[in-house]
Design a protein around this motif. Sequence first.
Motif, mmCIF file in Angstrom:
data_model
loop_
_atom_site.group_PDB
_atom_site.id
_atom_site.type_symbol
_atom_site.label_atom_id
_atom_site.label_comp_id
_atom_site.label_asym_id
_atom_site.label_seq_id
_atom_site.Cartn_x
_atom_site.Cartn_y
_atom_site.Cartn_z
ATOM 1 N N PHE A 366 0.835 -1.206 0.000
ATOM 2 C CA PHE A 366 0.000 0.000 0.000
ATOM 3 C C PHE A 366 0.867 1.252 0.000
ATOM 4 C CE2 PHE A 366 -2.494 3.417 1.723
ATOM 5 C CZ PHE A 366 -3.787 3.200 1.244
ATOM 6 N N ILE A 367 1.883 1.282 0.859
ATOM 7 C CA ILE A 367 2.768 2.445 0.949
ATOM 8 C C ILE A 367 3.465 2.700 -0.378
ATOM 9 C CG2 ILE A 367 4.878 3.328 2.015
ATOM 10 C CD1 ILE A 367 4.037 1.879 4.574
ATOM 11 N N ALA A 368 4.005 1.633 -0.969
ATOM 12 C CA ALA A 368 4.780 1.763 -2.204
ATOM 13 C C ALA A 368 3.933 2.241 -3.378
ATOM 14 C CB ALA A 368 5.438 0.423 -2.553
ATOM 15 N N MET A 369 2.634 1.990 -3.342
ATOM 16 C CA MET A 369 1.773 2.411 -4.449
ATOM 17 C C MET A 369 1.038 3.707 -4.143
ATOM 18 S SD MET A 369 -0.993 0.209 -6.604
ATOM 19 C CE MET A 369 0.343 -0.696 -7.393
ATOM 20 N N PHE A 370 0.630 3.889 -2.901
ATOM 21 C CA PHE A 370 -0.183 5.055 -2.569
ATOM 22 C C PHE A 370 0.597 6.358 -2.686
ATOM 23 C CE2 PHE A 370 -1.739 8.186 0.507
ATOM 24 C CZ PHE A 370 -3.043 8.346 0.051
ATOM 25 N N ILE A 371 1.811 6.406 -2.159
ATOM 26 C CA ILE A 371 2.563 7.661 -2.127
ATOM 27 C C ILE A 371 2.817 8.215 -3.529
ATOM 28 C CG2 ILE A 371 4.793 8.697 -1.526
ATOM 29 C CD1 ILE A 371 4.744 7.059 1.036
ATOM 30 N N PRO A 372 3.346 7.423 -4.483
ATOM 31 C CA PRO A 372 3.519 7.974 -5.838
ATOM 32 C C PRO A 372 2.193 8.379 -6.490
ATOM 33 C CG PRO A 372 4.813 5.982 -5.569
ATOM 34 C CD PRO A 372 3.904 6.069 -4.386
ATOM 35 N N ALA A 373 1.143 7.561 -6.306
ATOM 36 C CA ALA A 373 -0.157 7.879 -6.912
ATOM 37 C C ALA A 373 -0.731 9.160 -6.321
ATOM 38 C CB ALA A 373 -1.125 6.719 -6.712
ATOM 39 N N PHE A 374 -0.577 9.352 -5.016
ATOM 40 C CA PHE A 374 -1.099 10.560 -4.372
ATOM 41 C C PHE A 374 -0.315 11.797 -4.809
ATOM 42 C CE2 PHE A 374 -1.210 13.675 -0.930
ATOM 43 C CZ PHE A 374 -2.578 13.838 -0.771
ATOM 44 N N ILE A 375 1.010 11.694 -4.815
ATOM 45 C CA ILE A 375 1.830 12.842 -5.226
ATOM 46 C C ILE A 375 1.557 13.199 -6.680
ATOM 47 C CG2 ILE A 375 4.207 13.580 -5.676
ATOM 48 C CD1 ILE A 375 5.050 12.144 -3.149
ATOM 49 N N ASN A 376 1.431 12.179 -7.539
ATOM 50 C CA ASN A 376 1.093 12.429 -8.934
ATOM 51 C C ASN A 376 -0.255 13.137 -9.051
ATOM 52 O OD1 ASN A 376 -0.514 11.117 -11.485
ATOM 53 N ND2 ASN A 376 1.618 11.554 -12.007
ATOM 54 N N SER A 377 -1.159 12.839 -8.131
ATOM 55 C CA SER A 377 -2.492 13.434 -8.172
ATOM 56 C C SER A 377 -2.469 14.933 -7.894
ATOM 57 C CB SER A 377 -3.406 12.752 -7.154
ATOM 58 O OG SER A 377 -3.588 11.391 -7.470
ATOM 59 N N ILE A 378 -1.420 15.418 -7.253
ATOM 60 C CA ILE A 378 -1.335 16.839 -6.913
ATOM 61 C C ILE A 378 -1.014 17.686 -8.148
ATOM 62 C CG2 ILE A 378 -0.060 18.539 -5.542
ATOM 63 C CD1 ILE A 378 0.302 16.374 -3.421
ATOM 64 N N THR A 379 -0.253 17.111 -9.092
ATOM 65 C CA THR A 379 0.199 17.915 -10.232
ATOM 66 C C THR A 379 -0.186 17.358 -11.595
ATOM 67 O OG1 THR A 379 2.331 16.748 -10.213
ATOM 68 C CG2 THR A 379 2.192 18.800 -8.962
ATOM 69 N N GLU A 380 -0.814 16.155 -11.637
ATOM 70 C CA GLU A 380 -1.146 15.568 -12.932
ATOM 71 C C GLU A 380 -2.573 15.014 -12.919
ATOM 72 O OE1 GLU A 380 0.480 15.840 -15.672
ATOM 73 O OE2 GLU A 380 2.272 16.765 -14.803
ATOM 74 N N PHE A 381 -2.839 14.010 -13.770
ATOM 75 C CA PHE A 381 -4.190 13.452 -13.901
ATOM 76 C C PHE A 381 -4.693 12.890 -12.568
ATOM 77 C CE2 PHE A 381 -2.108 13.046 -18.040
ATOM 78 C CZ PHE A 381 -3.031 13.671 -18.865
ATOM 79 N N GLY A 382 -3.917 11.997 -11.979
ATOM 80 C CA GLY A 382 -4.209 11.498 -10.659
ATOM 81 C C GLY A 382 -5.347 10.506 -10.573
ATOM 82 N N ILE A 383 -5.726 10.231 -9.343
ATOM 83 C CA ILE A 383 -6.622 9.116 -9.051
ATOM 84 C C ILE A 383 -8.087 9.408 -9.347
ATOM 85 C CG2 ILE A 383 -5.063 8.136 -7.354
ATOM 86 C CD1 ILE A 383 -6.597 9.505 -5.150
ATOM 87 N N PHE A 384 -8.441 10.679 -9.499
ATOM 88 C CA PHE A 384 -9.808 11.039 -9.881
ATOM 89 C C PHE A 384 -9.825 11.852 -11.167
ATOM 90 C CE2 PHE A 384 -10.262 10.544 -5.197
ATOM 91 C CZ PHE A 384 -11.233 9.560 -5.199
#
Length: 435
Positions: A366-384
């Motif tokens: 969870f840690i290894a996947m959540f952190i990059p996905a969350f950070i990417n969500s701040i500046t790019e397409f992201g999880i939503f």
Amino acid sequence: MQNEKLPYFVRNISGLLITILCLKIAGYFSIVEDRGINQVFKIITRVGMTGAIVFLQFKLSKIGCIPTFRYKNVVSPLLYGAYLILGFASFSWSTDPTYSVLQWIMVVESLTFVIVYMRVVAMVNFYFPEKPVNMVQMFVWGAFPIMIIFFIGSMAFPDLFWRGMRGGEEYRLGGYLMNPNELGMLSSIAAAMGYIHFQKTKNKIITVISILVALAVLGMTSSRSTAIGFFLIIGILILKSDNAKLKIAMFSSMGIAFPFILKFVIFKEGGGVEEVMSMTGRLPFWKALLNEGIVREPYFGYGFMRINYTDYFQGLNTYPAKMTHNTFMQVLMNLGFVGFFIAFWQLVTTVRNYFKEKDSPYGDFFIAMFIPAFINSITEFGIFGETNYGILFYQFLIMLFVIEIRTNWTFQEKVRYAIFKKSTHKLVTPVQKSE
């Protein structure tokens, strides 16, 4: 049961799941510059892999693995369902219903894939304990072929694999195949998963190679956000460990590397602190979205994945853009404050599931996947945001602590299993789990 008596597809189940996952991720890349060909490729790979995983579950059921599931920690997936229901309802007020429908279908399709994939993993681990499926291993080797392609391609075909930025002043790995920041997210996840896998596998050399290739790709993407994410992951995982020497080595290495990290993150390409503090120019755009955009459709937004009445939003003093470069701003614009409220609490409950289950085998995953996905969500397409494999990864996190095999079978299910054991000569002895 000896392995040679297992059906062929069961003996090679890990390889099949890795291949399906790899092709699923590859389906989010562009293979040529022609948009039409890319769309055909993406449809075939994404829908094809969903069909493949559904067929795999069917095959497991056919040989006698009873698909009896129980679901726990269901608030998170239920809220995600509420988000999708609101997105479906938004077709009636969307500023481009066709586009909203297409985006919604792709999100639902990837969610279907994830649910069935996790069901298959649960079935294999329960009915074939001698052939366990490790989700960390799935992602290490599922991403590895993609990392190899970009690593070799960066040297062999630079015109194809590199993308010019800042008017040609900077070149980043990705080309037209993938946005460099999105590729950076994938490579940071691959490297972090490799680190987790390294601690448990006997094949140290090939795992180290996978980590180094992923880190090389991460470096060539020049993605600041994903580099920060990777260091955060490694720092957290090492702090969680009981290895004192590893902790000392980490802090020493970070002290040595800090000046180089500072230069890479803050003073990259002479951008300076001002550029970083403005999120590379995104803050003025987000301010315009709040001041000039959402105020016109505050409650339910412009429709699923729409941010304006037209295809692009342009503030009075900002650049035009089709997406917000922030997944939370994106959901606010396309589904209004109602959608934002649902998405926010959905995220909170997903993280809550991790803290409830952090000691499970999937905790580090969870840690290894959540952190990059969350950070990417701040500046790019992201999880939503608009369809990308960040959504796919987040859907894995939503379902990670949810699906289990139900062991309190009904009489009919017990009879079916007894027949299954007899017909297959005691093919398996499932591991009983406490309810």
